[in-house]
Scaffold this active site. Structure first.
Site, PDB file in Angstrom:
ATOM      1  N   THR B  39       1.241  -1.028   0.549  1.00  0.00           N
ATOM      2  CA  THR B  39      -0.212  -0.034  -0.179  1.00  0.00           C
ATOM      3  C   THR B  39       0.784   1.382  -0.148  1.00  0.00           C
ATOM      4  O   THR B  39       2.330   1.519   1.012  1.00  0.00           O
ATOM      5  CB  THR B  39      -1.371  -0.168   1.037  1.00  0.00           C
ATOM      6  OG1 THR B  39      -1.534  -0.968   1.366  1.00  0.00           O
ATOM      7  CG2 THR B  39      -1.569   1.562   1.390  1.00  0.00           C
ATOM      8  N   ASP B  55      -3.280   4.988  -1.868  1.00  0.00           N
ATOM      9  CA  ASP B  55      -3.695   4.257  -3.616  1.00  0.00           C
ATOM     10  C   ASP B  55      -4.701   3.831  -3.652  1.00  0.00           C
ATOM     11  O   ASP B  55      -5.531   3.449  -2.511  1.00  0.00           O
ATOM     12  CB  ASP B  55      -2.320   3.586  -3.698  1.00  0.00           C
ATOM     13  CG  ASP B  55      -2.207   2.231  -3.224  1.00  0.00           C
ATOM     14  OD1 ASP B  55      -2.764   1.379  -3.531  1.00  0.00           O
ATOM     15  OD2 ASP B  55      -2.248   2.484  -1.660  1.00  0.00           O
ATOM     16  N   ARG B  57      -5.022  -0.448  -4.552  1.00  0.00           N
ATOM     17  CA  ARG B  57      -4.651  -1.702  -4.621  1.00  0.00           C
ATOM     18  C   ARG B  57      -5.144  -2.422  -3.431  1.00  0.00           C
ATOM     19  O   ARG B  57      -3.866  -1.740  -2.864  1.00  0.00           O
ATOM     20  CB  ARG B  57      -3.053  -1.657  -5.226  1.00  0.00           C
ATOM     21  CG  ARG B  57      -3.360  -3.655  -6.688  1.00  0.00           C
ATOM     22  CD  ARG B  57      -1.512  -3.064  -6.828  1.00  0.00           C
ATOM     23  NE  ARG B  57      -2.019  -2.920  -7.695  1.00  0.00           N
ATOM     24  CZ  ARG B  57      -0.645  -2.705  -8.642  1.00  0.00           C
ATOM     25  NH1 ARG B  57       0.350  -2.803  -8.610  1.00  0.00           N
ATOM     26  NH2 ARG B  57      -1.120  -2.010 -10.604  1.00  0.00           N
ATOM     27  N   LYS B  71      -9.640   3.124   1.111  1.00  0.00           N
ATOM     28  CA  LYS B  71      -8.210   2.229   2.575  1.00  0.00           C
ATOM     29  C   LYS B  71      -8.550   3.769   2.997  1.00  0.00           C
ATOM     30  O   LYS B  71      -7.622   4.025   4.303  1.00  0.00           O
ATOM     31  CB  LYS B  71      -6.707   2.807   1.651  1.00  0.00           C
ATOM     32  CG  LYS B  71      -6.665   1.620   0.301  1.00  0.00           C
ATOM     33  CD  LYS B  71      -4.726   1.107   0.255  1.00  0.00           C
ATOM     34  CE  LYS B  71      -4.990   0.177  -0.532  1.00  0.00           C
ATOM     35  NZ  LYS B  71      -3.542   0.012  -1.482  1.00  0.00           N
ATOM     36  N   GLY B  85      -1.700  -2.480   5.983  1.00  0.00           N
ATOM     37  CA  GLY B  85      -0.976  -3.931   6.236  1.00  0.00           C
ATOM     38  C   GLY B  85      -2.366  -4.831   5.873  1.00  0.00           C
ATOM     39  O   GLY B  85      -2.806  -4.841   4.799  1.00  0.00           O
ATOM     40  N   SER B 167       4.172  -0.995   2.496  1.00  0.00           N
ATOM     41  CA  SER B 167       5.402  -0.415   1.452  1.00  0.00           C
ATOM     42  C   SER B 167       6.054   0.160   0.536  1.00  0.00           C
ATOM     43  O   SER B 167       6.849   0.597   0.022  1.00  0.00           O
ATOM     44  CB  SER B 167       4.883  -2.408   0.027  1.00  0.00           C
ATOM     45  OG  SER B 167       4.300  -1.988  -1.028  1.00  0.00           O
ATOM     46  N   ASP B 204       5.998   0.946  -7.063  1.00  0.00           N
ATOM     47  CA  ASP B 204       5.997   0.402  -5.770  1.00  0.00           C
ATOM     48  C   ASP B 204       4.960  -0.750  -6.691  1.00  0.00           C
ATOM     49  O   ASP B 204       4.240  -0.294  -6.855  1.00  0.00           O
ATOM     50  CB  ASP B 204       5.999   0.132  -4.033  1.00  0.00           C
ATOM     51  CG  ASP B 204       5.612  -0.216  -3.430  1.00  0.00           C
ATOM     52  OD1 ASP B 204       4.181  -0.631  -2.742  1.00  0.00           O
ATOM     53  OD2 ASP B 204       5.911  -0.991  -3.259  1.00  0.00           O
ATOM     54  N   SER B 207       2.388  -1.258  -4.839  1.00  0.00           N
ATOM     55  CA  SER B 207       0.606  -0.404  -4.636  1.00  0.00           C
ATOM     56  C   SER B 207       0.441   0.160  -6.015  1.00  0.00           C
ATOM     57  O   SER B 207       1.139  -0.147  -7.068  1.00  0.00           O
ATOM     58  CB  SER B 207       1.508   1.193  -3.931  1.00  0.00           C
ATOM     59  OG  SER B 207       1.740   1.049  -3.006  1.00  0.00           O
TER      60      SER B 207
END
Lengths: 235, 273
Positions: B39, B55, B57, B71, B85, B167, B204, B207
């Site tokens: 994330t 984000d 995803r 999120k 998480g 991440s 990343d 994400s």
């Protein structure tokens, strides 16, 4: 009357089939301050006397009408502390319902759960029934609704109802004045007039409390200046 | 008190399986590797309040489970919380604290404060000793002003003017570290947050997809869902796809007749009755 021997134990029926403690609880309600509710075509109004024990009490610190959810409010007649406990439990139950179903609790469901709590306290050891009757007013997908819940745990849906000291006069007054297609504004005026009927002393925004919910589904308690405005209209 | 009501089941984490896991480890069974859920979530304080970004995803290992998930979670009308998480943990813990805040609002008659949400979250996470894998960016505006905090799975918190988690946090933090300054305007704040999230989305793997933004100021909250959509689906053939017979090369053919297991019974009049 043989009933008196059974009047102290809550969980024992009297020979006439009554639970005398609940009768006594209803007496406690009947000697409480008058409160009433009216269901209009586009909303619900609840109102109550707010007679304080002395002029020294800070009336802004007392609020008898409370919110249970953003769209459901409640007023009581009887013992204030008992009503606080019930409101607290009901608020928690409403939250639990939302957590479980991700839906705002419908009025009937909340009434049912509150009534279930009140009934629990008539069938357990070491507890006493609640000394309050509640008028629960709400607006959900089924429209405006008004319910009365008694210490026994029984609940009724009303178009208009009253509880407390002046109940018979108030109910007669409401029967005469109630119409099916009443608007919320008319209902507020009628509620004030009904309270005025049995009011001792000068009625003002400081010694009555009014809560309303309209089609916007937000229950709110009117401020004392708003009540004074309505009183002026009613004069 | 002889209450005849059912006691509510004691909720919470059951640690029974931990003893089993220890026994398995001792017997040489390897623990499966933890799924990194990936994330990028960020928050920053600007001159009139806070801006939160995330984000969209949601991943299950190498697979994108949800291309456009939410999120940024509601805590109170003036407080929102981004979660990184394990998705279930962040959802459950934010829902629970949101519910507790509502009850607290009824009891006190006041607007909720960010520190209240913060304390409820950190005490819950601490009591689960990090097993509730929720890393949160909590932001809001209350009577004491704008606040931004990060909450870690073990229950520690930081109070910061700008924060990133997940991440993609390093990618996003690089943007913040170079471009953040105090006293940003609303537009600058939103642009910076979007840029940081995009850095996470593009650099990343965990994400991706879109940018969600939430702006919280005194008395007003704006939830800008899908503020930017930098990953539109391209190459969609409007004619659709057709697979004509003969397009796929047939390498070999084998036909196996199916043996009937049930003998056909002589049609009787049994059903005619």
């Amino acid at each position: 009357m043989g009933d008196s021997q059974y009047s102290f134990s809550l969980t024992t029926f009297s020979p006439s089939g009554k639970l005398v403690q609940i009768e006594h609880a209803l007496q406690a309600v009947g000697s409480g301050q008058t409160s009433l509710g009216i269901k209009a075509a586009n909303g619900v109004v609840v109102a109550t006397e707010k007679k304080l024990p002395s002029i020294l009490v800070d009336e802004t610190s007392v609020q008898k009408i409370q919110l249970m959810t953003p769209n459901i409010g409640v007023v009581y007649s009887g013992m204030g502390p008992d009503s606080r406990v019930l409101v607290r439990k009901s608020r928690k139950q409403a939250q639990q319902y939302f957590r479980l179903y991700k839906e705002a609790i419908p009025v009937t469901q909340l009434v049912r759960e509150t009534a279930a709590v009140m009934q629990e306290f008539t069938q357990s050891g070491g507890v006493r029934p609640f000394g309050v009757s509640l008028l629960i007013a709400g607006y959900d997908d089924n429209g405006p609704q008004l319910y009365q819940v008694d210490p026994s745990g029984s609940y009724f849906s009303w178009k208009a109802s009253a509880m407390g000291k002046n109940v018979s006069n108030a109910k007669t007054f409401l029967e005469k004045r109630y119409t099916e297609d009443m608007e919320l504004e008319d209902a507020i005026h009628t509620a004030i007039l009904t309270l005025k009927e049995g009011f001792e002393g000068q009625i003002s925004g400081k010694n009555i409390e009014i809560g309303i919910i309209s089609a916007d589904r937000k229950f709110r308690v009117l401020s004392s200046s708003e009540i004074d405005d309505y009183l002026a209209e009613v004069e | 008190m002889g209450r005849m009501t059912d006691l509510p089941t004691k909720g919470g984490f059951s640690f029974d399986l931990c003893t089993r896991n220890e026994m398995l480890l001792k017997n040489g069974v390897q623990m499966p590797p933890f799924r990194k859920t990936g994330t990028t979530i960020v928050g920053l304080v600007f001159q009139d309040g806070v801006v939160l970004g995330a984000d969209t995803r949601a991943t299950e290992g190498p697979i994108v489970a949800d291309k456009n998930c939410e999120k940024i979670h509601f805590m109170a009308p003036n407080i929102y919380c981004c979660g990184a998480g394990t998705a279930a943990d962040t959802e459950a813990v934010t829902d629970m604290v949101s519910s507790q805040l509502q009850l607290h609002r009824y009891a006190t008659g006041r607007e909720s404060r960010v520190v209240t949400a913060l304390t409820l979250l950190k005490s819950h996470l601490f009591s689960y000793q990090g097993h509730v894998s929720a890393a949160l960016v909590l932001g809001g505006f209350d009577v004491t002003g704008p606040h931004l905090h990060t909450v870690y799975p073990h229950g520690s918190t930081d109070t910061l003017p700008f924060a990133t988690m997940g991440s993609g946090s390093l990618a996003a933090m690089s943007v913040f570290e170079s471009k953040y300054r105090e006293g940003l305007t609303r537009e600058e704040g939103i642009e910076l947050v979007a840029e940081a999230i995009c850095a996470g989305i593009f650099n990343d793997l965990g994400s991706g997809s879109n940018v969600d933004v939430c702006v919280i100021t005194k008395g007003k909250t704006e939830y800008l869902r899908n503020y930017q959509l930098p990953n539109p689906r391209t190459y969609i053939s409007s004619k659709g796809y057709s697979f004509v017979k003969g397009q796929t090369e047939v390498l070999s053919t084998k036909i196996t007749p199916i043996q009937p297991k049930v003998e056909a019974v002589e049609a009787g009049d049994a059903m005619e009755e």
